[in-house]
Design an enzyme around this catalytic site. Structure first.
Site, short mmCIF file in Angstrom:
data_model
loop_
_atom_site.label_atom_id
_atom_site.label_comp_id
_atom_site.label_asym_id
_atom_site.label_seq_id
_atom_site.Cartn_x
_atom_site.Cartn_y
_atom_site.Cartn_z
N GLY A 193 57.89 -59.14 -73.38
CA GLY A 193 59.12 -58.35 -73.35
C GLY A 193 59.70 -58.34 -71.94
O GLY A 193 60.79 -58.82 -71.71
N THR A 249 42.23 -55.85 -71.54
CA THR A 249 43.67 -56.05 -71.47
C THR A 249 44.24 -55.52 -70.15
O THR A 249 45.24 -56.03 -69.65
CB THR A 249 44.38 -55.40 -72.67
OG1 THR A 249 44.02 -54.02 -72.75
CG2 THR A 249 43.99 -56.09 -73.97
N GLY A 294 50.11 -45.61 -65.84
CA GLY A 294 50.60 -46.94 -66.21
C GLY A 294 50.01 -48.03 -65.35
O GLY A 294 49.49 -47.79 -64.26
N GLU A 326 53.36 -52.66 -64.65
CA GLU A 326 54.33 -53.02 -63.62
C GLU A 326 53.79 -52.87 -62.20
O GLU A 326 54.03 -53.72 -61.35
CB GLU A 326 55.62 -52.23 -63.84
CG GLU A 326 56.23 -52.74 -65.14
CD GLU A 326 57.46 -52.00 -65.60
OE1 GLU A 326 58.55 -52.40 -65.19
OE2 GLU A 326 57.33 -51.05 -66.38
#
Ligand code: MOS
Length: 744
Positions: A247, A638, A706, A709
């Site tokens: 994405g 992951t 997170g 990024e």
């Protein structure tokens, strides 16, 4: 969350659970939108504008219509009226506010001027090439640096607090009084995401209900945007995006062609598929805007940073103001008491740029962390020690504590693994046995720890199947795996028994999955729903409940019930209940980094070795060590893969990727994978990834922040700092070119 149990037969240390979708992917079983081949499917092709700005004066589709198998050619003259889907950053749903074919206007080169639909893809593409368009061209601005390109102060053109300049203390005064200052300018080019899966749309109408299959990070936004564009109830639209082949922000909102595919399908009473070409992707979807950075730093003789000013000019489109947020992170990288951040936007005639992985943070960190390295050298300080000495204890901007901040540990752990102590400070002082110049560089990165609202349901059937539905999109980052592992552990079920519905507006409200908030958003309600389900079954079972190791399935079967189900709704700290209205309305509803009681950020430190061939100056990156603080590691396998991918992106950004613009024509010249140069496997050496692994329990019950990024933030400056260490040459424009080093 602790590391999940290793379930693989090959006991790879610290590997974590296998990806639940791995076997399907490697066997080619996973079906992407472009693979769709339903009966009756028609094929669409786009006709691109050949001018950069102006309007269509005449459009002749007669030759196209004569191609055998052509069903329709939609243009602005015959498409009928349809509404705008709005701009994501302006209360709407689209990556831009401009929707081609609503008028004769041309806003950028490559914009669609017609859509051909035919029985076969070949016929559609042949006919698309035969559409004849006459234009009236008007002057345009192609690049950030064009003479007519005028910077607009963001704070003036977007007068909301979230877009405002950032300021604390007296930066100008502190700079004037600083013993040592640096004053530096940096530039970065436009770049394009090139996911393996290009954008494809399949639209089908059945009994007045529109079903759209399109890879998107924002199924709910696409749904509501289409409903608005087509003038129908959102209840009549469903969007399915179960798996994306990447994405990276390119798929984070309503695309400007999607309604056209739906309109064609409605008119022809047949399902229609559009697959963009790679070149069209460069012109019809978002990209990373070009930017310029001016960084000024001041420090005292003891190596304490006393002032920083970071000014950013970022490219936007003529029709939208795509905001810049780079100073959100450079104001937090260090504990600098006097800081000024200023952002300006520059209108150019392009499609609206957007969010490409670490959209602002990568460019901002490139500039700031390069400048920090120059300051370390100006002071004669080791770059790691200098960074450690200037770590922040609280948020310099708000004074609030960090929910967690372990960037110092990232630096310490990383320097040990890398062997930083063996580095000699002087540029050009290290050589490889083959005569290559060796450079070792470091940089840090940070990225907001954002959270969005989510509603999760977990349902266990007596067959043993567990169905999970939650808002979230699997782009390859591993979200489905993290969810399946979490639920399996909570219920004592095998991971393989857990089916996770993602990106499906029929299953759960789908918030945009971006900004690295996916895992921290989906996992807490999923875990809570699974725990509620377990509690409910235990309560029901009475005495058996105390047995340790009892599974949810055993309890369910003993209960005689056909199934058990539980729901949980979670929102970010400080968010009001009404935020669920935005969630179900397909609007962005994420919070952070500033919460009522703290600020939330993830952190990373990158250590890079470059080797530079002394005559050709070829730059190689044989070795990278990256240590991340992303709170608890939800899915080790992951997570490591995310960081490796981020490092590869950083290598691409520093040494390869640039979207070339010819200012005479506009558009992007190298719009294919042959000429848009990205790192390949042979460009990548060893990447060692580690995590601090301390849960951030202020942020959520699992302690996750997170990762996707922050992984890339700081890679580019670490490489550029390593090139300086190898050569003594400071390069301030990305990507680095061999010729930049040839004269040294
Ligand atoms: Mo990401 S660039 O926020 O989809």
């Amino acid at each position: 969350m602790a590391n999940p149990t290793i379930t693989t037969k090959k006991n790879i240390p610290r590997a974590g659970a296998e990806r639940v979708d791995a076997h399907d992917k490697v066997r080619g079983v996973t079906r992407y939108a472009a693979d769709d081949a339903r009966p009756g499917l028609l094929h669409a092709a786009l006709v691109p504008s050949r001018i950069a700005r102006g309007s269509i004066t005449r459009i002749d589709t007669s030759a196209a219509q004569r191609v055998r198998g052509v069903r329709t050619v939609l243009t602005h003259e015959n498409v009928g009226s349809f509404d705008t889907g709005g701009f994501l950053m302006g209360g709407g749903f689209g990556f831009q506010s401009f929707y081609p074919l609503r008028s004769a206007q041309i806003a950028y080169r490559g914009q669609s001027v017609a859509v051909v639909v035919a029985d076969t893809l070949e016929a559609a593409r042949e006919a698309a090439a035969l559409v004849v368009v006459a234009y009236e061209a008007t002057p345009f601005v192609a690049t950030l640096d064009a003479p007519d390109a005028e910077p607009l102060a963001q704070t003036a053109v977007l007068p909301q607090p979230m877009f405002a300049d950032r300021r604390v203390g007296d930066p100008e005064g502190a700079l004037a009084g600083a013993a040592v200052t640096v004053d530096l300018r940096y530039t970065l080019p436009a770049q394009h995401q090139n996911p393996m899966e290009i954008i494809a749309t399949v639209a089908e109408w059945e009994d007045g209900v529109l079903t759209v299959r399109e890879p998107t990070q924002n199924a709910e936004g696409v749904r509501h945007g289409l409903a608005r564009q087509l003038g129908i109830e959102p209840a009549k639209v469903q969007v399915l995006s179960p798996t994306l082949g990447g994405g990276f922000g390119q798929k984070n909102s309503l695309q400007s062609h999607t309604a056209l595919v739906a309109i064609a399908a409605r008119a022809l009473q047949r399902p229609v598929k559009l697959v963009m070409t790679r070149a069209q992707l460069f012109h019809n979807a978002s990209f990373r805007p070009a930017s310029r950075h001016h960084v000024r730093l001041g420090a005292d003789r003891d190596g304490r940073l006393v002032a920083a000013v970071h000014e950013i000019d970022q490219q936007t489109s003529r029709h939208d103001l795509f905001p810049s947020f780079g100073t959100e992170i450079t104001s937090r990288l260090y504990g600098i008491g006097n800081y000024q951040g200023r952002e300006r936007l520059v209108r150019t005639d392009v499609q609206t740029p957007g969010y490409m992985r670490a959209p602002f943070e990568h460019p901002a960190a490139f500039a700031f962390e390069s400048a920090i390295d120059e300051m370390a050298y100006a002071l004669g300080r080791d770059p790691v020690a200098f960074r450690l000495a200037n770590d922040a204890t609280a948020d310099p901007l708000t004074g609030k504590p960090f929910s967690s901040r372990h960037v110092a540990e990232c630096l310490i752990k990383g320097s040990e693994t890398f062997g930083w102590a063996r580095r000699t400070m002087a540029p050009g002082s290290m050589r490889a046995p083959d005569g290559s110049l060796v450079g070792w560089g470091v940089a840090i990165g940070t990225y907001k720890a954002a959270v969005a609202p989510a509603i999760a349901t977990v349902r266990l059937n007596t067959s043993g199947t567990v169905r999970v539905a939650v808002g979230g999109h699997e782009m390859g980052q591993g979200m489905r795996t993290a969810i399946a592992v979490t639920v399996a552990r909570a219920l004592g079920a095998p991971v393989a028994a857990v089916e996770v519905a993602l990106g499906d507006t029929r299953a759960a409200p789908q918030h945009l999955t971006a900004g690295s908030w996916g895992t921290a958003t989906a996992l807490p309600p999923v875990l809570e729903a699974a725990q509620r389900l377990m509690e409910d079954l235990r309560k029901n079972a009475g005495s058996t409940a105390s047995e340790s190791g009892v599974t949810a399935l055993a309890l369910l079967r003993a209960s005689g019930r056909p199934f058990a189900e539980a729901e949980s709704r979670r929102r970010a700290p400080g968010q009001p209940e009404q935020v669920f209205g935005r969630l179900t309305g397909g609007l962005p509803a994420a919070a952070g980094p500033v919460y009522p009681d703290f600020v939330g950020f993830s952190f990373i430190a990158h250590f890079v070795e470059v080797r530079i061939e002394p005559t050709t100056r070829r730059i190689r990156v044989p070795r990278v060590v990256s240590v991340a603080d992303c709170g608890a590691v939800a899915s080790p396998r992951t997570a490591r893969s995310q960081v490796e991918g981020g490092v590869v992106w950083g290598i691409g950004a520093a040494l390869r990727e640039v979207s070339e613009v010819d200012p005479r024509y506009g558009g992007f010249l190298n719009a294919d994978l042959a000429e848009y140069v990205m790192p390949v496997a042979a460009d990548i050496g060893r990447i060692e990834v580690d995590f601090v692994g301390k849960p951030d329990l202020r942020l959520n019950a699992l302690g996750v922040k997170g990762l996707g990024e922050v992984a890339m933030v700081g890679v580019a400056p670490a490489i550029v700092n390593a090139v300086f260490h190898a050569t003594g040459k400071r390069l301030r424009r990305l990507p680095l070119m061999l010729e930049d080093l040839l004269d040294s």
